[in-house]
Design an enzyme around this catalytic site. Structure first.
Site, PDB file in Angstrom:
ATOM      1  N   LYS A   1       0.853  -0.918  -0.225  1.00 34.55           N
ATOM      2  CA  LYS A   1      -0.023   0.243   0.210  1.00 34.55           C
ATOM      3  C   LYS A   1       0.822   0.966   0.146  1.00 34.55           C
ATOM      4  O   LYS A   1       1.400   1.502   0.727  1.00 34.55           O
ATOM      5  CB  LYS A   1      -0.860  -0.086   1.291  1.00 34.55           C
TER       6      LYS A   1
ATOM      7  N   ASP B   1      -3.370   9.750   3.608  1.00 33.64           N
ATOM      8  CA  ASP B   1      -3.999   9.629   3.860  1.00 33.64           C
ATOM      9  C   ASP B   1      -4.829  10.731   5.416  1.00 33.64           C
ATOM     10  O   ASP B   1      -4.772  10.870   6.488  1.00 33.64           O
ATOM     11  CB  ASP B   1      -4.496   8.221   4.894  1.00 33.64           C
TER      12      ASP B   1
ATOM     13  N   LYS C   1     -10.709  12.125   8.000  1.00 32.77           N
ATOM     14  CA  LYS C   1     -10.481  12.102   9.960  1.00 32.77           C
ATOM     15  C   LYS C   1      -9.961  12.844   9.972  1.00 32.77           C
ATOM     16  O   LYS C   1      -9.913  13.969  10.509  1.00 32.77           O
ATOM     17  CB  LYS C   1      -8.490  11.205   9.837  1.00 32.77           C
TER      18      LYS C   1
ATOM     19  N   ASP D   1       1.180   6.201   5.855  1.00 33.68           N
ATOM     20  CA  ASP D   1       0.178   5.552   5.520  1.00 33.68           C
ATOM     21  C   ASP D   1       0.986   4.502   4.132  1.00 33.68           C
ATOM     22  O   ASP D   1      -0.061   3.766   3.107  1.00 33.68           O
ATOM     23  CB  ASP D   1      -1.273   6.055   5.078  1.00 33.68           C
TER      24      ASP D   1
ATOM     25  N   ASP E   1     -12.543   6.104   3.876  1.00 33.45           N
ATOM     26  CA  ASP E   1     -11.277   6.678   4.399  1.00 33.45           C
ATOM     27  C   ASP E   1     -11.145   4.846   4.302  1.00 33.45           C
ATOM     28  O   ASP E   1     -10.115   5.090   5.162  1.00 33.45           O
ATOM     29  CB  ASP E   1     -11.409   6.945   6.146  1.00 33.45           C
TER      30      ASP E   1
ATOM     31  N   GLU F   1      -9.652   3.108   1.807  1.00 38.31           N
ATOM     32  CA  GLU F   1      -9.559   3.529   0.857  1.00 38.31           C
ATOM     33  C   GLU F   1      -7.776   2.239   0.113  1.00 38.31           C
ATOM     34  O   GLU F   1      -8.050   2.321  -1.130  1.00 38.31           O
ATOM     35  CB  GLU F   1      -8.541   4.957   0.704  1.00 38.31           C
TER      36      GLU F   1
ATOM     37  N   ARG G   1      -7.422  -0.749   1.114  1.00 41.30           N
ATOM     38  CA  ARG G   1      -8.083  -2.410   0.367  1.00 41.30           C
ATOM     39  C   ARG G   1      -8.523  -1.709  -1.114  1.00 41.30           C
ATOM     40  O   ARG G   1      -8.710  -2.384  -1.866  1.00 41.30           O
ATOM     41  CB  ARG G   1      -9.467  -2.321   0.825  1.00 41.30           C
TER      42      ARG G   1
HETATM   43  N1  BES Z   1      -4.673   4.706   6.910  1.00 39.95           N
HETATM   44  C1  BES Z   1      -6.416   3.473   7.703  1.00 39.95           C
HETATM   45  C2  BES Z   1      -5.217   2.951   8.687  1.00 39.95           C
HETATM   46  C3  BES Z   1      -4.856   3.292   9.670  1.00 39.95           C
HETATM   47  C4  BES Z   1      -4.758   3.976  11.161  1.00 39.95           C
HETATM   48  C5  BES Z   1      -3.395   3.064   9.964  1.00 39.95           C
HETATM   49  C6  BES Z   1      -4.408   4.128  12.427  1.00 39.95           C
HETATM   50  C7  BES Z   1      -3.046   3.061  10.702  1.00 39.95           C
HETATM   51  C8  BES Z   1      -3.089   3.387  11.876  1.00 39.95           C
HETATM   52  C9  BES Z   1      -7.089   3.313   6.793  1.00 39.95           C
HETATM   53  O1  BES Z   1      -6.617   3.518   5.244  1.00 39.95           O
HETATM   54  C10 BES Z   1      -8.120   3.644   7.665  1.00 39.95           C
HETATM   55  O2  BES Z   1      -8.994   4.347   7.859  1.00 39.95           O
HETATM   56  N2  BES Z   1      -8.682   2.631   8.025  1.00 39.95           N
HETATM   57  C11 BES Z   1     -10.379   2.789   8.189  1.00 39.95           C
HETATM   58  C12 BES Z   1     -10.864   1.853   7.743  1.00 39.95           C
HETATM   59  C13 BES Z   1     -12.374   1.742   8.522  1.00 39.95           C
HETATM   60  C14 BES Z   1     -13.460   3.139   8.242  1.00 39.95           C
HETATM   61  C15 BES Z   1     -13.636   1.220   7.568  1.00 39.95           C
HETATM   62  C16 BES Z   1      -9.876   2.436   9.706  1.00 39.95           C
HETATM   63  O3  BES Z   1      -9.315   1.816  10.351  1.00 39.95           O
HETATM   64  O4  BES Z   1     -10.402   3.273  10.713  1.00 39.95           O
HETATM   65 ZN    ZN Z   2      -8.378   5.417   5.448  1.00 44.81          ZN
HETATM   66 ZN    ZN Z   3      -5.526   3.898   4.549  1.00 45.74          ZN
END
Ligand code: BES
Ligand code: ZN
Ligand code: ZN
Length: 518
Positions: A276, A281, A288, A299, A359, A361, A363
């Site tokens: 990734k 992000d 966020k 990220d 968010d 994204e 995947r």
């Molecule tokens: N990049 C984030 C995941 C992340 C969170 C990495 C904290 C490092 C520290 C990812 O893109 C994300 O925001 N995922 C969301 C998914 C949810 C909206 C289903 C998450 O984990 O909250």
């Molecule tokens: Zn995200």
């Molecule tokens: Zn992310």
């Protein structure tokens, strides 16, 4: 891009002739003599032990100034300082012994920094129950990774003196010099690649964009056996990569799909790596909260890990396997064309996805890369690496990487490889109960469940939709890519995790046996 130069060499004179800043002897607890070193230093060690102040216990240190003491003239120590450093007792477990050496290496780097040493010679311990090459490799990794600094944007003040060691030297002690050299070179390549991954992660969102990913890969493409291809926005449009393009819609910077191929022989199987490469992000329209958002420059650590893995295997020369790395690279911002909740995208290969949360994204960009990579390269196995979910930080904290896989053999190999290099993995389940959570009423799947339960697993279920029958493993490094378990050779901030695990796994690659049908 600033790249740490990894200077470590074999010292082929007697250690007492070393006239640098710091001469280091790792000492095992309970072993009275140092292997094959001069009488002067052994006398010194005996004196030190007699005081009872130093036993060689784990992390114990004893610094002395040999110029102030008398020694036999012919073997008088020329170094400015001598450091005895405790290795502790040899552990029964081989992986713990490897880690003991890396930790000591890191501690030596820290001690060298406190005395502002520029030139450091380490005399390797002899009977540490590991091959000579491994002793040299683990020690080199610890020294060089412990010496890592990121000062691209804030130069240290000159009057403060050197903040990092300029050159390490290894003396084989009683070990075979040729094996020491081989191990040291491997350690240097691994530490160099890991440090490069840390550099990429330390760079802010405006310092490391998708274009920097592409440029770095192009440079790597000049190394023997490596070939680089960059797919630009127009290429992605022709290929209908709706995931990468969708996420990119809110950003002013163009996306790239970075491709690096490592070629040995056609008859060998191919392993596909996907990382990734989200260079920032913000969450997109589902923005966020601002507190801590600056951390989302990290990220892209999955992409950094797979690119620098390619760098390391090209330098080391891994045999018996072909490797392809793909890094889908874009930002996730909320420009006026950004993806919106409710939008439906079409991935490479045709599967449709309802966007519930912009968010989620990672995947979306990985799905295109997985589907494209599997169709194009027909790999024997696929490993993806991603800072994919916040949920994994809740579940496993910062100490274990989550592993999810559709193949037990591949999962076992990664757990083994991670254990060897000090990057532990913990496997989580997959299954139809979780997969059901991402059923959509209007598209083939949706990109987030309706609640947060099992978030790391439902994210992996999304990816699993794009790998078909190919043996696949997913590493969620959101907790371990930064602020990983702090150790002497792992600083706060980016750890460079994944590189050494992947290289260990690829170096030992054997064809996978066909999986038993469940
Ligand atoms: N990049 C984030 C995941 C992340 C969170 C990495 C904290 C490092 C520290 C990812 O893109 C994300 O925001 N995922 C969301 C998914 C949810 C909206 C289903 C998450 O984990 O909250
Ligand atoms: Zn995200
Ligand atoms: Zn992310």
């Amino acid at each position: 891009m600033h790249n740490q130069t990894m200077t470590i060499e074999v010292f082929d004179q007697e250690p007492h002739l070393f006239a640098g800043d710091l001469l280091v002897y790792p000492v095992e607890e309970d072993i009275p003599q140092l292997a094959e070193t001069g009488a002067a230093v052994n006398r010194l060690l005996a004196q030190v032990r007699e005081t009872g102040d130093f036993k060689g216990g784990k992390d114990q240190i004893f610094l002395l100034y040999p110029g102030l003491s008398e020694g036999a003239k012919e073997q008088a120590l020329r170094a400015k300082r001598v450091l005895f450093i405790g290795l502790g007792k040899q552990d029964d477990a081989i992986n713990v012994r490897r880690e003991q050496l890396r930790l000591v290496g890191g501690t030596i780097a820290k001690q060298a920094a406190t005395v502002k040493a520029k030139e450091v010679l380490v005399v390797l311990p002899k009977d540490f129950l590991l091959d000579a090459a491994e002793i040299a490799e683990c020690m080199s990794e610890g020294l060089l990774l412990g010496n890592y600094r990121f000062d691209v944007y804030k130069k240290p003040k000159e009057e403060d003196g050197p903040v990092r060691v300029e050159r390490f030297w290894l003396h084989p002690g009683g070990l075979a010099a040729s094996a020491v050299r081989t191990g040291m070179e491997r350690g240097r390549a691994l530490a160099g690649a890991t440090s490069a991954a840390r550099d990429m992660a330390n760079q802010p969102g405006n310092g490391w964009t998708p274009t920097e990913f592409a440029e770095y890969a192009k440079k790597l493409g000049k190394k023997p056996r490596l070939k680089c291809k960059i797919l630009d926005k127009g290429d992605l449009q022709k290929l209908h990569m709706g995931g990468i393009l969708g996420v990119n819609q809110g950003s002013a910077l163009p996306p790239h799909l970075v491709i690096l191929e490592y070629k040995t022989e056609k008859k060998h199987p191919t392993v596909l790596l996907v990382g990734k490469g989200l260079t920032f992000d913000s969450g997109g329209i589902c923005v966020k909260p601002p507190a801590g958002m600056e951390d989302m420059k990290y990220d892209m650590c999955g992409g950094a890990a797979v690119l620098t893995t390619m760098q390391a295997i090209a330098e080391i020369g891994v045999e018996g396997v072909n490797v392809v790395a793909l890094v889908p690279a874009t930002e996730n911002l909320s420009g006026s064309a950004a993806l919106k909740p409710g939008d439906i995208i079409r991935h490479y290969g045709g599967k449709t996805s309802e966007i519930i949360n912009t968010d989620a994204e990672g995947r979306l960009i990985l799905a295109d890369a997985l589907a494209y990579g599997i169709e194009t390269y027909k790999p024997q196995a696929v490993i993806d690496v991603a800072t994919l979910t916040g949920a994994v930080v809740i579940g496993l904290g910062h100490h274990y990487t989550a592993l999810l896989a559709n193949n037990d053999q591949l999962a076992a190999r990664l757990i083994e490889a991670g254990g060897q290099v000090g990057e532990p993995l913990w496997r989580l389940p997959l299954g139809p109960e979780y997969r059901k959570q991402i059923d959509s009423r209007v598209a083939d799947i949706k990109n987030a469940g309706s609640d947060r339960s099992g978030g790391t697993i439902t994210a992996a279920c999304y990816l699993e939709e794009f790998v078909g029958e190919t043996p696949w493993a997913h590493l969620d490094i959101a907790g371990t890519a930064w602020d990983f378990t702090e150790k002497s050779y792992i600083p706060k901030g980016p750890s460079g995790i994944g590189v050494r695990t992947l290289v260990a796994c690829l170096s030992q690659w054997q064809p996978l046996k066909p999986a038993e049908k469940k």
